[in-house]
Design an enzyme around this catalytic site. Structure first.
Site, PDB file in Angstrom:
ATOM      1  N   HIS A 376       0.904  -1.240   0.001  1.00 26.75           N
ATOM      2  CA  HIS A 376      -0.140  -0.084   0.028  1.00 26.75           C
ATOM      3  C   HIS A 376       0.897   1.276   0.105  1.00 26.75           C
ATOM      4  O   HIS A 376       0.355   2.339   0.190  1.00 26.75           O
ATOM      5  CB  HIS A 376      -0.945  -0.084   1.104  1.00 26.75           C
ATOM      6  CG  HIS A 376      -2.313  -0.708   1.140  1.00 26.75           C
ATOM      7  ND1 HIS A 376      -3.386  -0.546   0.596  1.00 26.75           N
ATOM      8  CD2 HIS A 376      -1.994  -2.135   1.462  1.00 26.75           C
ATOM      9  CE1 HIS A 376      -4.259  -1.628   0.588  1.00 26.75           C
ATOM     10  NE2 HIS A 376      -3.578  -2.441   1.183  1.00 26.75           N
ATOM     11  N   LYS A 567      -8.882  14.062   4.321  1.00 30.33           N
ATOM     12  CA  LYS A 567      -8.003  12.785   4.329  1.00 30.33           C
ATOM     13  C   LYS A 567      -7.096  12.934   5.496  1.00 30.33           C
ATOM     14  O   LYS A 567      -7.120  14.156   6.085  1.00 30.33           O
ATOM     15  CB  LYS A 567      -7.194  12.683   2.984  1.00 30.33           C
ATOM     16  CG  LYS A 567      -6.489  13.990   2.675  1.00 30.33           C
ATOM     17  CD  LYS A 567      -5.738  14.020   1.309  1.00 30.33           C
ATOM     18  CE  LYS A 567      -6.465  13.823  -0.017  1.00 30.33           C
ATOM     19  NZ  LYS A 567      -6.536  12.818  -0.740  1.00 30.33           N
ATOM     20  N   ARG A 568      -6.425  11.979   5.650  1.00 32.43           N
ATOM     21  CA  ARG A 568      -5.424  12.110   6.789  1.00 32.43           C
ATOM     22  C   ARG A 568      -4.363  13.160   6.501  1.00 32.43           C
ATOM     23  O   ARG A 568      -3.883  13.693   5.487  1.00 32.43           O
ATOM     24  CB  ARG A 568      -4.466  10.711   7.009  1.00 32.43           C
ATOM     25  CG  ARG A 568      -5.330   9.739   7.654  1.00 32.43           C
ATOM     26  CD  ARG A 568      -5.681   9.978   8.989  1.00 32.43           C
ATOM     27  NE  ARG A 568      -4.705  10.039   9.970  1.00 32.43           N
ATOM     28  CZ  ARG A 568      -4.302   9.265  10.921  1.00 32.43           C
ATOM     29  NH1 ARG A 568      -5.159   7.859  10.978  1.00 32.43           N
ATOM     30  NH2 ARG A 568      -3.433   9.309  11.790  1.00 32.43           N
ATOM     31  N   LYS A 573       0.529  14.603   1.321  1.00 31.54           N
ATOM     32  CA  LYS A 573      -0.499  14.876   0.802  1.00 31.54           C
ATOM     33  C   LYS A 573      -0.861  16.405   0.484  1.00 31.54           C
ATOM     34  O   LYS A 573      -1.650  16.580  -0.146  1.00 31.54           O
ATOM     35  CB  LYS A 573      -1.960  14.523   1.612  1.00 31.54           C
ATOM     36  CG  LYS A 573      -1.933  12.643   1.615  1.00 31.54           C
ATOM     37  CD  LYS A 573      -3.013  12.242   2.820  1.00 31.54           C
ATOM     38  CE  LYS A 573      -3.182  11.032   2.915  1.00 31.54           C
ATOM     39  NZ  LYS A 573      -3.849  10.340   1.756  1.00 31.54           N
ATOM     40  N   THR A 675      -8.469   6.674  -2.345  1.00 31.74           N
ATOM     41  CA  THR A 675      -9.721   6.388  -2.646  1.00 31.74           C
ATOM     42  C   THR A 675     -10.661   7.370  -2.258  1.00 31.74           C
ATOM     43  O   THR A 675     -12.058   7.459  -2.981  1.00 31.74           O
ATOM     44  CB  THR A 675     -10.152   5.138  -1.825  1.00 31.74           C
ATOM     45  OG1 THR A 675     -10.062   5.409  -0.508  1.00 31.74           O
ATOM     46  CG2 THR A 675      -9.469   3.855  -2.139  1.00 31.74           C
ATOM     47  N   LYS A 679     -14.503   8.699  -4.202  1.00 31.40           N
ATOM     48  CA  LYS A 679     -15.890   8.874  -3.847  1.00 31.40           C
ATOM     49  C   LYS A 679     -16.274  10.231  -4.258  1.00 31.40           C
ATOM     50  O   LYS A 679     -17.428  10.329  -4.444  1.00 31.40           O
ATOM     51  CB  LYS A 679     -15.564   8.958  -2.251  1.00 31.40           C
ATOM     52  CG  LYS A 679     -15.420   7.643  -1.444  1.00 31.40           C
ATOM     53  CD  LYS A 679     -14.882   7.840  -0.021  1.00 31.40           C
ATOM     54  CE  LYS A 679     -14.173   6.887   0.465  1.00 31.40           C
ATOM     55  NZ  LYS A 679     -13.150   7.084   1.832  1.00 31.40           N
TER      56      LYS A 679
HETATM   57  C1  LIG Z   1     -11.967   7.361   1.761  1.00 32.52           C
HETATM   58  C2  LIG Z   1     -11.518   7.594   3.362  1.00 32.52           C
HETATM   59  C3  LIG Z   1     -10.247   7.902   3.357  1.00 32.52           C
HETATM   60  C4  LIG Z   1      -9.182   7.673   2.260  1.00 32.52           C
HETATM   61  O1  LIG Z   1      -9.219   9.026   1.748  1.00 32.52           O
HETATM   62  P1  LIG Z   1      -7.701   9.325   0.678  1.00 32.52           P
HETATM   63  O2  LIG Z   1      -8.194  10.672   0.124  1.00 32.52           O
HETATM   64  O3  LIG Z   1      -7.626   8.371   0.062  1.00 32.52           O
HETATM   65  O4  LIG Z   1      -6.560   9.547   1.636  1.00 32.52           O
HETATM   66  C5  LIG Z   1      -9.614   8.164   4.853  1.00 32.52           C
HETATM   67  N1  LIG Z   1     -10.594   8.350   5.780  1.00 32.52           N
HETATM   68  C6  LIG Z   1     -12.250   7.992   5.557  1.00 32.52           C
HETATM   69  C7  LIG Z   1     -12.907   8.245   6.811  1.00 32.52           C
HETATM   70  C8  LIG Z   1     -12.306   8.026   4.350  1.00 32.52           C
HETATM   71  O5  LIG Z   1     -13.801   7.749   4.330  1.00 32.52           O
END
Ligand SMILES: *Cc1c(COP(=O)(O)O)cnc(C)c1O
Length: 837
Positions: A376, A567-568, A573, A675, A679
Site C-alpha cells: 500500500h 484525508k489524513r 498529501k 480512494t 468517492k
Molecule cells: C475514503 C476515506 C479515506 C481515504 O482518503 P484518501 O483521500 O484516499 O486518503 C480516509 N478516511 C476516511 C474516513 C475515508 O472515508
C-alpha cells in the site's frame, strides 16, 4: 465457558428451522416494539434515541441471521474454495443504513419508524462509527467486504476488535486534541460473540526438540504465556441477494490457567490483576497512518491476529476434511492487507509443521501457494521492520522459521546470481547491522504467489524501484489491482437525492454495475437534466453547509464553490499547498485584485498521527488562516476557510455529495492510489490533481477536459530533486513571495511569534521531500482555470455529470472481480433458499 457436546439430547435436531421473517413495515414495526419493550425493557418515559436505535438494529439483525446461516451452509455444502482477507484495520463506519440498503428495506423501515412516531435520521445518529482503522487502507478493506458479499464470493474478513478505535479529534484554539474513542461503551448490537470458537495464542517461551512416535525430529513451543482470542462476528450483507458474509474480529482475553500457574496461591490478587496485560493486546488501534512505530505491543497485535485467524481457518478445515490437508492450498487463499499480517507466512509454516506434523517442503508448498500480498505504500518510513532481538524474546519459534525461510531463499538468490553478495545483502529478509531487523515486506514477498500494488502507477513503481530485485527474480508474481470504493455506501447510501435522479434517468442497474453510469453522458447535453443535477448538488451542499456551521461555526454560502480536501494530514498529501493557495486568494482580495471573482468555501479536514508534530502544526496553520480570513470584513463572502474536526466515515458520507472541487494534490509518486478521490468523483465533484495514484486513471476515464491537472510527474519529481532551489522559485514568483511574506511576518500568528517557522523552513528547504514550492505556480494557475470554469455554471454541471458518469471503473465490484479472476479464483456461491421462499 462450558461447551460440553450434546450426547443424550439429539444433536442432529436443527434448532434454526424457522419461518423467514417478514420484510414489510408492519412486521418490522412489531419487532421494534418487541425489542424496545421486552428485550430492552424500556417504556414511554424513555427519552433517548439510543434504545429505539438498538431495538431497530436488533430487528434488522434478526433478518440477517437466517441469511447468514444459509450462506454458511451453502459454502459448506459446495466445499467451495475460500479467501480470507487478513487486515489489522476495517474502517466500517456505521452499519444501520448499509444493512437497510442491502436488505432493500430502507423505505419500509422509514415507514415502520414513522408509524411508531420515530424519525429514521434522528435514530440513525445514535450509532457510533466503527472506527477500527486509520484511513484509506482500512476503508478499502470495508469496501472490499461489501463487494464480495454482493458478488456472492466466499470471502471472510479477519481483524481485531479494538476496544478503542481511531481517536476522536477535537480542536482547541486551533490545536488537535485526541480523545479516546470508547465506541463499545453503549454496546454493539451488530456483533455476535462466538466464545465457542475461542483460540489460544502463544507468546514468549522457547523451542523444544523431540522425536515423535515414528522417530521424526519435531519442535514444540513450550513455557509460553498464552492469551485467548475470542471471536466476534459482524454480518456483511450483499446487495439484495440474501448473501451474508462474515467479518470476524478477535478480542484478547486472559487464560484463567496461566495466571494461577505463574503465581502461587498467595499471589491470587496479582494473578487476577495479570488479566490486564493479556487484555491490553486489543485495547487500542495504533493511530499511525503511513508510518511504523516499532512498539512491542503492535507486534503482539499483529501476531495475535495472524495466529488466531490461521488457527480458526485450520479448525474449520478439519471440521470438513479431518486432518487431510492435500486440498488445503487448492481451497484456501489468504490476502495480506499490507505487511501488517505478514507474520502469517511464518505462522502457517509453524502450524503445519509443529501442530500438524508436516515436513518443511510440504508446509512451504502449501504456504507459498496460499498467501498473497498487497502493498500500500512506497514511503520508506512506512515499511515495517522488527528487531530480531524483540522477535527472539516474543516469538522465538517464529524467528527460527524466518531464519530458515531466509536461508533457503538466499540459496535461491545465490543460484540465480552467483557471487553477487551485494544483491544477497539487499534482498535478505534479515537486514544485518548492529541491531539486525526483519524486513516484513520481504517476508511477505518470499512467502506469496501474488504481489500487487493498488493503482497502475504504484504497481509499476514497485517493480521499478522498491521491489525491483524481487521483480527480476519472479516477474510473474507481480500485478496491479486498482482500488475502488463501494457505490452502495458511497453513492446509493450517502446521496439519496442523486440516487433517485439516476434511477429515474437510467434505471437502477448502476447499483450493482457501476459502468452503467455512462448512460448519463448524453443527458449532460440536456439543459433540463443539468438543472435537475444542479438542484441535487445544491441540496447536498446545504446539508454540508449545515454540518460545517454546526461543527466549525463558519457559514458556507451554497452559491460559492465548495472546495474540499479531507484525508489524513500528511506532508506528502500537501494540505500545505492548499493553504498556500488560500493565502494567495486572501492576498488578492486584500490587494483588490478581484475582477471576475469566483467565491470559494474551502474545507479541510483530517486527523494527524498524535506523534507527528509537523502534521499537527499544519492543522494549527489551517485554523489560524481560517480565523484571519473569516473575520476580515474585506473578505466577506468571497472566501471562507474551515477546518472540520473529527473527519470520519460518517462525515465523509455528508461531505462527498456536497463537494464541487476535490483536492487530490499529493507529490507525484507518493500517494499509492487514494480512494477519497473516487468517492468525490462518483458524487459529481471535479478533481484538481497531480499525476499520482489513481488520479491518473480518473483523468483517463473522465477525459482531460473534465480534470484540472497540474504539477510535476513522478519522474520529474525525481529528476528535479537534485539542484532543487525553492528559495529562488519563491523569489522569482511575485505571488509566491507575497504569500511567504505574509507567513514570515506573522500575519497568521500574531500572538504566537515564530509558531510557523518549521513550516516556512520546510517549504524553503532544498531538501523538502514533498517539493511543495516546485508545484506552487502550476497549482495556482490550475486553480485559476477552476475558478473560470465554475463561473460558467452550465459548463461546470456538464463536467460534474461527466465525472460521475465515467466513474464506473472505480467500483470495488470491478476490483474484487479482478482479484478473483487473477488471484483468488473463487466460484460465486449463492446461499441456500430461505424457508418459505
Ligand atoms: C475514503 C476515506 C479515506 C481515504 O482518503 P484518501 O483521500 O484516499 O486518503 C480516509 N478516511 C476516511 C474516513 C475515508 O472515508
Amino acid at each position: 465457558m462450558n461447551f460440553k457436546p450434546l450426547e443424550k439430547s439429539n444433536p442432529r435436531e436443527d434448532l434454526t428451522e424457522l419461518p423467514a421473517l417478514g420484510l414489510g413495515s408492519k412486521a418490522i414495526a412489531e419487532d421494534i416494539r418487541h425489542y424496545f419493550a421486552r428485550t430492552l425493557g424500556r417504556d414511554k418515559n424513555c427519552r433517548s434515541t439510543h434504545y429505539p436505535y438498538v431495538a431497530l438494529a436488533l430487528s434488522l439483525r434478526d433478518r440477517l441471521m437466517d441469511r447468514w446461516k444459509n450462506t454458511r451452509y451453502a459454502y459448506d455444502e459446495q466445499d467451495s474454495r475460500r479467501s480470507y482477507y487478513l487486515s489489522m484495520e476495517f474502517l466500517m463506519g456505521r452499519t444501520l443504513g448499509n444493512a437497510m440498503l442491502n436488505l432493500g428495506i430502507t423505505d419500509k423501515t422509514t415507514k415502520a419508524l414513522y408509524t411508531l412516531g420515530l424519525e429514521l435520521e434522528e435514530i440513525a445518529e445514535s450509532e457510533h462509527d466503527a472506527g477500527l482503522g486509520n484511513g484509506g487502507l482500512g476503508r478499502l478493506a470495508a469496501c472490499f467486504l461489501d463487494s464480495c458479499a454482493t458478488l456472492q464470493l466466499p470471502v471472510k474478513g479477519y481483524g481485531i476488535r479494538y476496544e478503542y478505535g481511531m481517536f476522536r479529534q477535537d480542536i482547541d484554539q486551533g490545536h488537535q486534541i485526541e480523545e479516546p474513542d470508547h465506541w463499545l461503551r453503549d454496546g454493539n448490537p451488530w456483533e455476535l460473540e462466538r466464545p465457542e470458537y475461542t483460540q489460544r495464542v502463544q507468546f514468549g517461551g522457547r523451542s523444544e526438540f523431540y522425536s515423535d512416535a515414528s522417530g521424526k525430529m519435531r519442535v514444540r513451543w513450550v513455557d509460553t504465556h498464552d492469551v485467548l482470542a475470542v471471536p466476534y462476528d459482524i454480518p456483511i450483507p450483499g446487495y439484495k441477494n440474501d448473501t451474508v458474509n462474515t467479518l470476524r474480529l478477535w478480542s484478547a482475553d486472559a487464560t484463567d490457567v496461566f495466571d494461577l500457574d505463574e503465581f502461587n496461591a498467595g499471589d491470587y490478587t496479582e494473578s487476577v490483576a495479570a488479566k490486564n496485560a493479556a487484555e491490553n493486546i486489543t485495547m487500542v488501534l495504533y493511530p499511525n497512518d503511513a508510518s511504523e512505530n516499532g512498539k512491542e505491543l503492535r507486534l503482539r497485535q499483529q501476531y495475535f491476529l495472524a495466529s488466531a485467524s490461521l488457527k480458526d481457518v485450520i479448525r474449520d478445515w478439519c471440521r470438513l476434511h479431518g486432518d487431510d490437508f492435500s486440498q488445503f492450498a487448492a481451497k484456501s487463499c489468504f490476502q495480506l492487507n499490507d505487511t501488517h499480517p505478514s507474520i502469517s507466512v511464518a505462522e502457517l509454516m509453524r502450524l503445519l509443521m509443529d501442530e500438524h506434523g508436516m515436513d518443511w517442503d510440504q508446509a512451504w508448498s502449501i504456504t507459498s501457494s496460499s498467501m498473497a500480498y498487497t502493498n500500500h505504500t512506497l514511503l520508506p518510513e512506512a515499511l515495517e521492520r522488527w528487531s530480531v532481538s524483540l522477535f527472539k524474546q516474543l516469538l522465538p519459534r517464529l524467528l527460527e522459521i524466518i531464519y530458515e525461510i531466509n536461508a533457503r531463499f538466499m540459496a535461491q538468490v545465490a543460484q540465480r546470481w552467483p557471487g553477487d553478495n551485494e544483491r544477497m545483502r539487499r534482498m535478505s529478509i534479515i537486514e544485518e547491522g548492529g541491531d539486525p531487523q526483519i524486513r516484513m515486506a520481504y517476508l511477505a514477498i518470499v512467502g506469496s504467489f501474488s504481489i500487487n500494488g493498488v493503482a497502475e502507477l504504484h504497481s509499476r513503481l514497485l517493480t521499478e524501484g522498491l521491489f525491483n530485485d524481487f521483480y527480476q527474480l519472479w516477474p510473474e508474481r507481480f500485478n496491479n489491482k486498482t482500488n475502488g470504493v463501494t457505490q452502495r455506501r458511497w453513492l446509493a447510501g450517502c446521496n439519496r437525492p442523486l440516487g433517485e435522479l439516476l434511477n429515474a434517468t437510467i434505471g437502477e442497474g448502476w447499483v450493482c454495475d457501476l459502468p452503467q453510469l455512462k448512460q448519463l453522458i448524453p443527458h449532460a447535453a440536456k439543459a433540463k437534466f443539468r438543472k435537475q443535477w444542479h438542484a441535487v448538488k445544491q441540496q447536498n451542499k446545504q446539508r454540508l453547509a449545515d454540518l460545517v456551521e454546526a461543527d466549525c461555526g463558519v457559514r458556507f454560502d451554497t452559491e460559492a464553490m465548495f472546495d474540499v480536501q479531507v484525508k489524513r494530514i500528511h506532508e506528502y498529501k500537501r494540505q500545505l499547498l492548499n493553504v498556500l493557495h488560500v493565502i494567495h486568494l486572501y492576498d488578492r482580495i486584500k490587494r483588490g485584485d478581484t475582477d471576475n471573482w469566483t467565491p470559494r468555501c474551502v474545507l479541510i479536514g483530517g486527523k494527524a498521527a498524535p506523534g507527528y508534530q509537523m502534521a499537527k502544526l499544519i492543522i494549527k496553520l489551517v485554523n489560524n488562516v481560517a480565523n484571519v480570513v473569516n473575520n476580515d470584513p474585506d473578505v466577506g463572502d468571497k472566501l471562507k476557510l474551515a477546518f472540520l474536526p473529527n473527519y470520519r466515515v460518517s462525515a465523509m458520507e455528508i461531505i462527498a455529495p456536497g463537494t464541487d472541487l476535490s483536492e487530490q494534490i499529493s507529490t507525484a509518486g507518493k500517494e499509492a492510489s487514494g480512494t477519497g478521490n473516487m468517492k468525490f468523483m462518483m458524487n459529481g465533484a471535479v478533481t484538481i490533481g497531480t499525476l499520482d495514484g489513481a488520479n491518473i486513471e480518473i483523468r483517463e476515464e473522465a477525459g482531460d477536459d473534465n480534470f484540472f491537472l497540474f504539477g510535476l510527474t513522478a519522474e520529474q519529481v525525481n529528476e528535479q530533486r537534485e539542484g532543487y532551489d525553492p528559495q529562488s522559485i519563491i523569489e522569482n514568483d511575485e505571488a509566491f513571495s507575497r504569500v511567504m511574506q505574509l507567513l514570515r511576518c506573522g500575519h497568521f500568528s500574531q500572538f504566537e511569534p515564530g509558531l510557523f517557522d518549521p513550516i516556512i523552513g520546510s517549504i524553503s528547504s532544498p531538501h523538502d521531500p514533498w517539493m511543495v514550492a516546485a508545484d506552487f505556480s502550476s497549482y495556482i494557475e490550475a486553480q485559476q482555470r477552476v475558478s473560470e470554469a465554475y463561473r460558467d455554471q452550465e459548463r461546470w454541471t456538464r463536467m460534474s455529470i461527466i465525472n460521475s458518469a465515467t466513474s464506473g471503473k472505480f467500483s470495488t465490484d470491478r476490483t474484487m472481480l479482478e482479484y478473483n479472476e487473477q488471484i483468488w479464483k473463487l466460484e460465486m456461491v449463492p446461499p441456500l433458499p430461505l424457508n418459505g421462499k
